[in-house]
Write a protein that holds these residues in place. Structure first.
Motif, short mmCIF file in Angstrom:
data_model
loop_
_atom_site.label_atom_id
_atom_site.label_comp_id
_atom_site.label_asym_id
_atom_site.label_seq_id
_atom_site.Cartn_x
_atom_site.Cartn_y
_atom_site.Cartn_z
N LEU A 82 0.82 -1.22 0.00
CA LEU A 82 0.00 0.00 0.00
C LEU A 82 0.85 1.26 0.00
O LEU A 82 0.30 2.37 0.06
CB LEU A 82 -0.95 0.00 1.21
CG LEU A 82 -2.23 -0.82 1.02
CD1 LEU A 82 -2.90 -1.08 2.36
CD2 LEU A 82 -3.20 -0.11 0.06
N VAL A 83 2.16 1.11 -0.10
CA VAL A 83 3.01 2.30 -0.16
C VAL A 83 2.65 3.17 -1.36
O VAL A 83 2.75 4.39 -1.32
CB VAL A 83 4.51 1.91 -0.18
CG1 VAL A 83 4.87 1.16 -1.46
CG2 VAL A 83 5.39 3.14 -0.02
N CYS A 84 2.18 2.55 -2.44
CA CYS A 84 1.83 3.32 -3.64
C CYS A 84 0.60 4.19 -3.41
O CYS A 84 0.35 5.13 -4.19
CB CYS A 84 1.62 2.40 -4.84
SG CYS A 84 0.35 1.15 -4.61
N ALA A 85 -0.18 3.91 -2.35
CA ALA A 85 -1.33 4.76 -2.03
C ALA A 85 -0.90 6.07 -1.41
O ALA A 85 -1.70 7.01 -1.32
CB ALA A 85 -2.28 4.03 -1.09
N ASP A 86 0.33 6.16 -0.98
CA ASP A 86 0.82 7.37 -0.32
C ASP A 86 1.96 7.98 -1.13
O ASP A 86 3.13 7.70 -0.89
CB ASP A 86 1.31 7.04 1.10
CG ASP A 86 1.58 8.29 1.91
OD1 ASP A 86 0.62 8.97 2.29
OD2 ASP A 86 2.77 8.59 2.16
N HIS A 92 4.61 15.88 -5.93
CA HIS A 92 3.54 16.37 -5.05
C HIS A 92 3.01 15.33 -4.08
O HIS A 92 2.15 15.64 -3.26
CB HIS A 92 2.39 16.93 -5.88
CG HIS A 92 1.79 15.94 -6.85
ND1 HIS A 92 2.50 15.39 -7.88
CD2 HIS A 92 0.55 15.40 -6.92
CE1 HIS A 92 1.72 14.57 -8.56
NE2 HIS A 92 0.55 14.54 -7.99
N TYR A 93 3.48 14.12 -4.13
CA TYR A 93 3.12 13.07 -3.16
C TYR A 93 1.60 12.97 -2.92
O TYR A 93 1.12 13.24 -1.82
CB TYR A 93 3.83 13.30 -1.82
CG TYR A 93 5.33 13.20 -1.89
CD1 TYR A 93 5.96 11.97 -1.78
CD2 TYR A 93 6.11 14.33 -2.09
CE1 TYR A 93 7.34 11.86 -1.86
CE2 TYR A 93 7.50 14.24 -2.17
CZ TYR A 93 8.10 13.01 -2.06
OH TYR A 93 9.47 12.91 -2.14
N PRO A 94 0.84 12.58 -3.94
CA PRO A 94 -0.61 12.48 -3.74
C PRO A 94 -0.97 11.38 -2.74
O PRO A 94 -0.40 10.29 -2.75
CB PRO A 94 -1.12 12.13 -5.15
CG PRO A 94 0.04 11.48 -5.83
CD PRO A 94 1.26 12.17 -5.30
N LYS A 95 -1.94 11.69 -1.87
CA LYS A 95 -2.40 10.73 -0.86
C LYS A 95 -3.73 10.15 -1.33
O LYS A 95 -4.78 10.75 -1.13
CB LYS A 95 -2.51 11.41 0.50
CG LYS A 95 -1.16 11.78 1.10
CD LYS A 95 -1.32 12.34 2.51
CE LYS A 95 0.04 12.55 3.15
NZ LYS A 95 0.75 11.29 3.42
N HIS A 96 -3.67 8.97 -1.93
CA HIS A 96 -4.82 8.42 -2.63
C HIS A 96 -5.89 7.87 -1.70
O HIS A 96 -7.02 7.63 -2.15
CB HIS A 96 -4.34 7.32 -3.59
CG HIS A 96 -3.39 7.81 -4.64
ND1 HIS A 96 -3.79 8.61 -5.69
CD2 HIS A 96 -2.05 7.63 -4.79
CE1 HIS A 96 -2.74 8.88 -6.45
NE2 HIS A 96 -1.67 8.31 -5.92
N GLY A 128 -2.93 9.78 5.78
CA GLY A 128 -4.00 10.77 5.70
C GLY A 128 -5.36 10.25 6.11
O GLY A 128 -6.37 10.93 5.90
N LEU A 129 -5.41 9.04 6.69
CA LEU A 129 -6.68 8.56 7.21
C LEU A 129 -6.97 9.28 8.54
O LEU A 129 -6.05 9.82 9.17
CB LEU A 129 -6.68 7.05 7.39
CG LEU A 129 -6.99 6.25 6.11
CD1 LEU A 129 -5.82 6.22 5.16
CD2 LEU A 129 -7.43 4.83 6.44
N VAL A 130 -8.21 9.26 8.96
CA VAL A 130 -8.64 10.04 10.11
C VAL A 130 -9.00 9.09 11.25
O VAL A 130 -9.90 8.26 11.11
CB VAL A 130 -9.86 10.92 9.75
CG1 VAL A 130 -10.31 11.73 10.96
CG2 VAL A 130 -9.53 11.83 8.57
N GLU A 131 -8.30 9.22 12.38
CA GLU A 131 -8.55 8.32 13.50
C GLU A 131 -9.93 8.60 14.09
O GLU A 131 -10.40 9.73 14.13
CB GLU A 131 -7.47 8.43 14.55
CG GLU A 131 -7.21 9.81 15.12
CD GLU A 131 -8.05 10.09 16.35
OE1 GLU A 131 -8.66 9.13 16.86
OE2 GLU A 131 -8.08 11.25 16.79
N ALA A 132 -10.57 7.53 14.54
CA ALA A 132 -11.96 7.62 14.98
C ALA A 132 -12.09 7.76 16.50
O ALA A 132 -13.12 7.42 17.07
CB ALA A 132 -12.73 6.39 14.50
#
Length: 359
Positions: free
Chosen positions: A224-228, A254-258, A290-294
């Motif tokens: 999943l490194v490619c997602a970041d 620009h390091y898109p955070k997918h 870039g996920l958001v902790e709940a």
């Protein structure tokens, strides 16, 4: 492109010789039931040998076409299909009319179709979480990574570390697999990428193996490194041209955070030690993407039978009703955060801050 950076070389082992390749290839057919088809297997081996020698990683390609940096580049059909699936999944994710969806990931290697002959406690906890999500009216998708240990020829092949050469060389989705010439096929990750992209929230449920996350979970994490920061256009780097990728990053990436903007929770369980470290590392990883902790109740680490025997650990879980309730709470916290994110009620306080050192 002029003034290309240096690419360091000299580590690659020699390619297999014909005999060694044949031994590897025939290893799949050791069951005596294959013996009558020896001649057919030999013919297939010869074809595979020529594919290996010729480096036929992606034997089916078509010109990339409009919308790519190099429309004439021979783009892998496998990669194009995976990319289009992710674009469709992202569109569904962004559509306010779609039902909220949480991906529940079982990180254990064990299920009752493998050598242990018994289901994992992670699976049971994930099921409890899913039942809580259903009661909250949230769709959930169970990703049971133990299938790697019980299904034939299902793989998560290892990350090759393209990002460490240059981030633009790491494509989104990963273009390292399938590699048909090397026989590195049946890679599960394109399906897994789509399931992550489709989810509004993610809940990881994992045991601790030797102070670390279990190997199926770690394989998925690495891929999943490619997602970041991954590059959504392989033609910009001429496929895997390391020098071109280095130049692109040097000149500004620009390091898109997918996967940014999805809620997350983590449930880690163990029996002796390591739960806190694994829970922290998983949370740090998801924060970084870039996920958001709940919230605090969605970041759970607990022992099941601290320093107790293994043989009755499921019975111990049966008796620990508090842990069961905590897992349900973690799922409900993820569901609540998903609802807030989708409605715009949850705005991360650092959302407008620019990273001074993006990576």
């Amino acid at each position: 492109m002029s003034d290309l950076p240096t690419v360091r070389r000299g580590q690659m082992p020699q390619m297999l010789d014909r005999e060694a390749f044949g031994q590897r290839f025939r290893g799949r057919f050791q069951d005596p039931a294959f013996a009558p088809e020896g001649a057919a297997i030999a013919r297939l081996e010869e074809i595979a040998w020529h594919g290996y020698q010729g480096g036929r990683k992606a034997p089916r390609t078509h010109p990339a076409g409009p919308g790519h940096a190099d429309p004439s580049y021979a783009l892998s059909d496998d990669w194009r299909d995976a990319s289009e699936r992710l674009k469709s999944a992202q569109a569904r994710w962004a559509d306010a009319a779609t039902p909220s969806r949480v991906l529940v990931v079982v990180g254990s290697s064990r299920n009752d179709g493998t050598c242990p002959g018994e289901m994992s406690k992670s699976f049971r906890l994930a099921t409890l979480a899913g039942e809580a999500l259903t009661r909250d009216g949230v769709e959930w998708d169970l990703l049971d990574l133990s299938r790697l240990a019980s299904e034939p020829d299902l793989h998560i092949h290892p990350c090759k570390g393209c990002a460490s050469t240059a981030m633009p060389l790491c494509h989104w989705p990963c273009s390292c697999y399938p590699n048909h010439g090397n026989g590195q096929v049946n890679d599960w990750m394109n399906d897994i990428y789509e399931r992550w992209v489709s989810a509004h929230g993610v809940l990881l449920v994992t045991p601790v193996y030797w102070y670390q996350a279990a190997s199926p979970l770690k394989l998925m994490i690495d891929r999943l490194v490619c997602a970041d920061g991954g590059n959504p256009d392989p033609t910009s780097t001429g496929g895997k041209d390391a020098a071109r990728a280095k130049a692109i990053e040097r000149d500004g990436w620009h390091y898109p955070k997918h996967l940014a903007g999805r809620a997350y929770g983590v449930v880690v369980h163990g029996d002796v030690a390591g739960i806190e470290g694994v829970r922290r590392s998983l949370s740090d990883w998801l924060d970084w993407m870039g996920l958001v902790e709940a919230g605090p109740q969605a970041r759970l680490d607990r022992f099941i039978g601290y320093y107790e025997p293994y043989w009755n650990s499921h019975d111990t879980l049966d008796a620990d009703e508090a842990l069961q309730a905590e897992v349900r709470n973690a799922a409900q916290a993820v569901a609540a955060t998903v609802a807030q994110l989708r409605s715009g009620a949850h705005l991360p306080p650092d959302r407008d801050l620019r990273r001074p050192r993006p990576k």
